[in-house]
Structures are given as C-alpha cells and as structure tokens.
Scaffold this motif. Structure first.
Motif, PDB file in Angstrom:
ATOM      1  N   ARG A 101      93.672  42.054  34.341  1.00  0.00           N
ATOM      2  CA  ARG A 101      93.747  40.600  34.454  1.00  0.00           C
ATOM      3  C   ARG A 101      92.390  40.003  34.109  1.00  0.00           C
ATOM      4  NH1 ARG A 101      94.440  39.893  41.043  1.00  0.00           N
ATOM      5  NH2 ARG A 101      92.301  40.479  41.624  1.00  0.00           N
ATOM      6  N   GLN A 102      92.448  38.758  33.663  1.00  0.00           N
ATOM      7  CA  GLN A 102      91.215  38.040  33.357  1.00  0.00           C
ATOM      8  C   GLN A 102      91.367  36.590  33.784  1.00  0.00           C
ATOM      9  OE1 GLN A 102      89.776  38.318  29.305  1.00  0.00           O
ATOM     10  NE2 GLN A 102      87.706  37.891  30.000  1.00  0.00           N
ATOM     11  N   ALA A 103      90.510  36.193  34.698  1.00  0.00           N
ATOM     12  CA  ALA A 103      90.487  34.811  35.156  1.00  0.00           C
ATOM     13  C   ALA A 103      89.463  34.031  34.340  1.00  0.00           C
ATOM     14  CB  ALA A 103      90.120  34.765  36.642  1.00  0.00           C
ATOM     15  N   ASP A 158      94.142  35.588  42.829  1.00  0.00           N
ATOM     16  CA  ASP A 158      94.922  36.417  41.909  1.00  0.00           C
ATOM     17  C   ASP A 158      95.271  35.665  40.624  1.00  0.00           C
ATOM     18  OD1 ASP A 158      96.684  37.676  44.757  1.00  0.00           O
ATOM     19  OD2 ASP A 158      95.112  38.698  43.627  1.00  0.00           O
ATOM     20  N   THR A 159      94.937  34.389  40.574  1.00  0.00           N
ATOM     21  CA  THR A 159      95.214  33.582  39.392  1.00  0.00           C
ATOM     22  C   THR A 159      94.457  34.129  38.187  1.00  0.00           C
ATOM     23  OG1 THR A 159      95.650  31.578  40.664  1.00  0.00           O
ATOM     24  CG2 THR A 159      94.971  31.296  38.361  1.00  0.00           C
ATOM     25  N   ALA A 160      95.188  34.427  37.127  1.00  0.00           N
ATOM     26  CA  ALA A 160      94.591  35.032  35.936  1.00  0.00           C
ATOM     27  C   ALA A 160      95.675  35.216  34.885  1.00  0.00           C
ATOM     28  CB  ALA A 160      93.959  36.383  36.272  1.00  0.00           C
ATOM     29  N   VAL A 161      95.237  35.586  33.691  1.00  0.00           N
ATOM     30  CA  VAL A 161      96.166  36.088  32.678  1.00  0.00           C
ATOM     31  C   VAL A 161      96.247  37.599  32.874  1.00  0.00           C
ATOM     32  CG1 VAL A 161      96.676  36.353  30.239  1.00  0.00           C
ATOM     33  CG2 VAL A 161      95.585  34.253  31.065  1.00  0.00           C
ATOM     34  N   THR A 220     100.378  37.343  30.208  1.00  0.00           N
ATOM     35  CA  THR A 220     101.247  36.385  30.881  1.00  0.00           C
ATOM     36  C   THR A 220     100.446  35.720  31.999  1.00  0.00           C
ATOM     37  OG1 THR A 220     103.406  36.069  31.964  1.00  0.00           O
ATOM     38  CG2 THR A 220     102.228  38.112  32.502  1.00  0.00           C
ATOM     39  N   GLN A 221     100.558  34.406  32.085  1.00  0.00           N
ATOM     40  CA  GLN A 221      99.751  33.637  33.040  1.00  0.00           C
ATOM     41  C   GLN A 221     100.373  33.692  34.434  1.00  0.00           C
ATOM     42  OE1 GLN A 221      96.777  31.663  32.591  1.00  0.00           O
ATOM     43  NE2 GLN A 221      96.891  31.615  34.825  1.00  0.00           N
TER      44      GLN A 221
END
Length: 129
Positions: free
Chosen positions: A38-40, A90-93, A123-124
């Motif tokens: 994941r990447q924020a 946890d918000t990220a792609v 996926t976002q």
C-alpha cells in the motif's frame, strides 16, 4: 502474459471491513508468492502481507497483524486481502504484486524491500467517518 487486477476498494467507516481481490492471469496463483502493498499520499510504499506459493505461509506487517488476512483461491486464481477493524491510517492505494520466478523465499527477501516484477494497477481504500 502476467497480469494482476485489483478490486474491492472503497470508502468505509473506521472499524469497518473490506475485502480486496487480486485476480491473476498468465500464471497460476499457486505457482509464485503474491504480496499486497500500500502507498498513502506522501508516504513510501510498504508491504502489508505476503503469501507463499507452497504451504501458504503468510507474513504480515506489524501494523496490520491481527486485523488483515491474506488468502488464496486456486480455483478462482485469485488472492484476497480481508481487512477488518479498519483505521484511518489504513487509507492508501493498495497493490498486489508478484515476482516470478521467485518461490516462497520472496516473502522473506525481496518483499521486505518492496520489490516485485509485476504489479496491479491499484485500488483505493479510504477509511473515514
């Protein structure tokens, strides 16, 4: 041709759940290890979870251990990331990735450096009230 397609992202409230899917083509998901990253915004990409191709060994980042579960459905050629007790951080792609011809050792080597040969489009996931 190896392809990975993620789906299942969206907006969820804190404490909620989402299940991400990574549909593979061009190879069998039981042939190679597969990982979720994941990447924020403004942050480096980080490994979230990895599942080996043999014995389905699993590895998790400390930040998601006990909340996220990686699994594989060989019949559907798909890897899943079940995310429970979601937090705003946890918000990220979220991306799935694989690194053929690496075998199970991938989850204890290249995965930790964020390296893979093949990546999905992402996926976002947004966790917000």
């Amino acid at each position: 041709q190896v392809q990975l397609v993620e789906s299942g992202g969206g907006l969820v409230q804190p404490g909620g759940s989402l299940r991400l899917s990574c549909a593979a083509s061009g190879f069998s998901v039981d042939s190679y290890a597969i990982a979720w990253f994941r990447q924020a915004p403004g942050k480096e990409r980080e490994g979230v979870a990895c599942i080996t191709n043999r014995e389905s060994g699993t590895y998790y980042a400390d930040s998601v251990k006990g909340r996220f579960t990686i699994s594989r459905n060989n019949a559907k050629n798909t890897v899943y990331l079940q995310m429970d007790s979601l937090k705003p951080e946890d918000t990220a792609v979220y991306y799935c990735a694989t690194d053929p011809p690496s075998g199970p050792e991938y989850c204890t080597t290249s995965y930790y450096f964020g390296y893979a040969n093949y990546w999905g489009q992402g996926t976002q996931v947004t966790v917000s009230s």
